[in-house]
Design an enzyme around this catalytic site. Structure first.
Site, PDB file in Angstrom:
ATOM      1  N   SER A   1       0.795  -1.234   0.000  1.00  0.00           N
ATOM      2  CA  SER A   1       0.000   0.000   0.000  1.00  0.00           C
ATOM      3  C   SER A   1       0.821   1.274   0.000  1.00  0.00           C
ATOM      4  O   SER A   1       0.253   2.359  -0.159  1.00  0.00           O
ATOM      5  CB  SER A   1      -0.945   0.001   1.204  1.00  0.00           C
ATOM      6  OG  SER A   1      -2.014  -0.880   0.985  1.00  0.00           O
TER       7      SER A   1
ATOM      8  N   LYS B   1       0.071   3.487  -2.850  1.00  0.00           N
ATOM      9  CA  LYS B   1      -1.016   4.480  -2.845  1.00  0.00           C
ATOM     10  C   LYS B   1      -0.478   5.907  -2.831  1.00  0.00           C
ATOM     11  O   LYS B   1      -1.095   6.819  -3.369  1.00  0.00           O
ATOM     12  CB  LYS B   1      -1.928   4.251  -1.635  1.00  0.00           C
ATOM     13  CG  LYS B   1      -2.789   3.000  -1.717  1.00  0.00           C
ATOM     14  CD  LYS B   1      -3.668   2.880  -0.484  1.00  0.00           C
ATOM     15  CE  LYS B   1      -4.671   1.732  -0.646  1.00  0.00           C
ATOM     16  NZ  LYS B   1      -4.031   0.408  -0.719  1.00  0.00           N
TER      17      LYS B   1
ATOM     18  N   TYR C   1     -11.064   2.438   4.921  1.00  0.00           N
ATOM     19  CA  TYR C   1      -9.964   2.169   4.000  1.00  0.00           C
ATOM     20  C   TYR C   1     -10.437   1.185   2.934  1.00  0.00           C
ATOM     21  O   TYR C   1     -10.826   0.071   3.239  1.00  0.00           O
ATOM     22  CB  TYR C   1      -8.811   1.583   4.787  1.00  0.00           C
ATOM     23  CG  TYR C   1      -7.476   1.489   4.088  1.00  0.00           C
ATOM     24  CD1 TYR C   1      -6.582   2.559   4.092  1.00  0.00           C
ATOM     25  CD2 TYR C   1      -7.083   0.306   3.474  1.00  0.00           C
ATOM     26  CE1 TYR C   1      -5.353   2.456   3.488  1.00  0.00           C
ATOM     27  CE2 TYR C   1      -5.845   0.194   2.865  1.00  0.00           C
ATOM     28  CZ  TYR C   1      -4.977   1.273   2.878  1.00  0.00           C
ATOM     29  OH  TYR C   1      -3.753   1.168   2.282  1.00  0.00           O
TER      30      TYR C   1
END
Length: 415
Positions: free
Chosen positions: A114, A117, A209
């Site tokens: 992640s 991101k 999330y």
């Protein structure tokens, strides 16, 4: 399973320190690594920092804490990079394969989950600066297929406040990851799974999330820039920062550039959708080596795409997070606004425009089956901390890299 499936959750900031806890939806455990400690690389004095910095920069203490905790969590391999005004330290621990003999090095490449991101969010913000898109634009302008898209803004995708369902929690995806880990996923497939799920809440009313948000942002970036996402990252992010060892694989590419360590996990994706951990009996079997982990190095990461398919090294992650938190890729005004975009997520932490805050550290945490990583930069003290591990998560459910990084910061800041 992996923390890409679940929120990054951080605790309330304490003075000059942070506490990071990732809500991991997997129950993993791990047998002891036979390898031992790899050659250490450091470039700093083995003493506490001067009064000028106020940091407790003690290379021996930091290295000992890193190696001890990695060993205690039975991590096969790990790397830490710490940069401070008082000096720097880079340390590698363990071996590249379970019970192997090849030492991990600080130059090894890993999947960063992640943390990807933050790349996607930065590209979108650059497009905002260029006038190609606005933060308050409704998603429906670019994706008419998004239900209620006229009431969901680009900013809400960035801040995880759209309410859109997280496709990585579906049984469909997790079954496929277990049964066909080499499957190639098209981003549109991922979006369809997310949009088919019931929204968590009305846009802007809460925080959840969801990787569906970031997949949509990746597709919108391609639409606006007229190029594949990998090329966009290369031209807008990697090349300007000189990140020659950082990459974004094609959908069909399961390789990690050499050198690289193998990544491991226990249990499987379906069994850990709801966050169940291994039983006490299984944990005991892990400790004695009766249960061994599975190797996920060659799994196809296309299911994570713009939300988590990136590859990098610890050193280049450090360079990246310094630009993320300190500036260099956005204009000063938008960079400051990005840092000010962080708001409490109701789960003990702060999240903003594709960026998390762990106490005084700006950055993110990432995980895919086999790999966990933490990157953080404190602009007030000019301190950078990066840790990655080839285990995700630890046998007791902790995110190893984030947990190790927490303890390192405690040492640095005298916590």
């Amino acid at each position: 399973m992996s923390s890409i499936k679940d929120p990054v959750r951080q605790s309330t900031p304490l003075k000059r320190r942070w506490t990071a806890a990732v809500a991991v939806s997997a129950v993993l455990a791990l047998a002891g690594c036979e390898g031992g400690v790899a050659e250490r690389e450091v470039a700093a004095p083995s003493a506490a920092a001067s009064d000028d910095t106020g940091l407790n920069f003690d290379v021996d203490a930091l290295t000992a804490a890193f190696e001890t905790q990695a060993a205690d969590m039975h991590v096969p391999g790990a790397v830490m990079v710490i940069r401070t005004p008082a000096g720097e330290v880079e340390t590698a621990f363990g071996v590249t394969e379970w019970a192997g003999s090849t030492p991990v090095t600080v130059d090894d490449h890993v999947r960063i989950g992640s943390n990807t991101k933050t790349w996607t969010g930065t590209v979108i913000l650059q497009l905002v600066e260029e006038g190609a898109i606005a933060l308050d634009d409704p998603v429906s302008l670019y994706r008419p297929d998004v239900p209620n898209g006229e009431n969901i803004t680009i900013e809400q995708l960035l801040t995880m406040r759209s309410g859109l369902y997280n496709y990585t929690t579906t049984l469909e995806l997790n079954t496929a990851l277990d049964e066909t880990p080499d499957r190639v996923w098209d981003p549109e497939e991922l979006v369809r799974m997310g949009l088919a799920g019931t929204p968590y809440f009305a846009p802007g009313e809460d925080y959840e999330y969801s990787n569906t948000n970031t997949i949509l942002l990746g597709l919108i970036a391609e639409q606006l820039d007229g190029k594949p996402l990998g090329e966009i990252y290369e031209e807008r992010l990697f090349a300007p920062l000189g990140l020659t060892q950082t990459s974004f694989p094609e959908l069909t590419d399961t390789a990690i550039p050499a050198p690289y360590p193998h990544g491991y996990m226990f249990s499987n994706n379906v069994d850990t959708i709801d966050g169940d951990w291994l039983s006490e009996d299984d944990l005991a079997a892990v400790a004695t080596g009766e249960i061994l982990p599975t190797d996920h190095t060659g799994d196809n990461p296309s299911w994570a795409w713009s939300a988590g398919s990136g590859i990098s090294t610890a050193g280049e992650m450090a360079t990246w997070v310094e630009a993320l938190g300190g500036g260099g890729l956005l204009g000063d005004e938008l960079q400051q606004s990005r840092l000010e975009s962080l708001e409490p997520n109701g789960q003990g932490g702060d999240y903003g425009w594709g960026i998390a805050r762990m106490g005084t550290f700006y950055g993110h945490i990432g995980s895919l089956p086999g790999y966990n990583s933490f990157m953080g930069y404190d602009p007030d003290t000019d301190v950078t901390v990066v840790v990655w591990t080839t285990l995700a998560p630890a046998a007791d459910g902790r995110p190893p890299a984030a947990d190790i990084a927490h303890n390192l910061v405690e040492i640095l800041y005298g916590g």
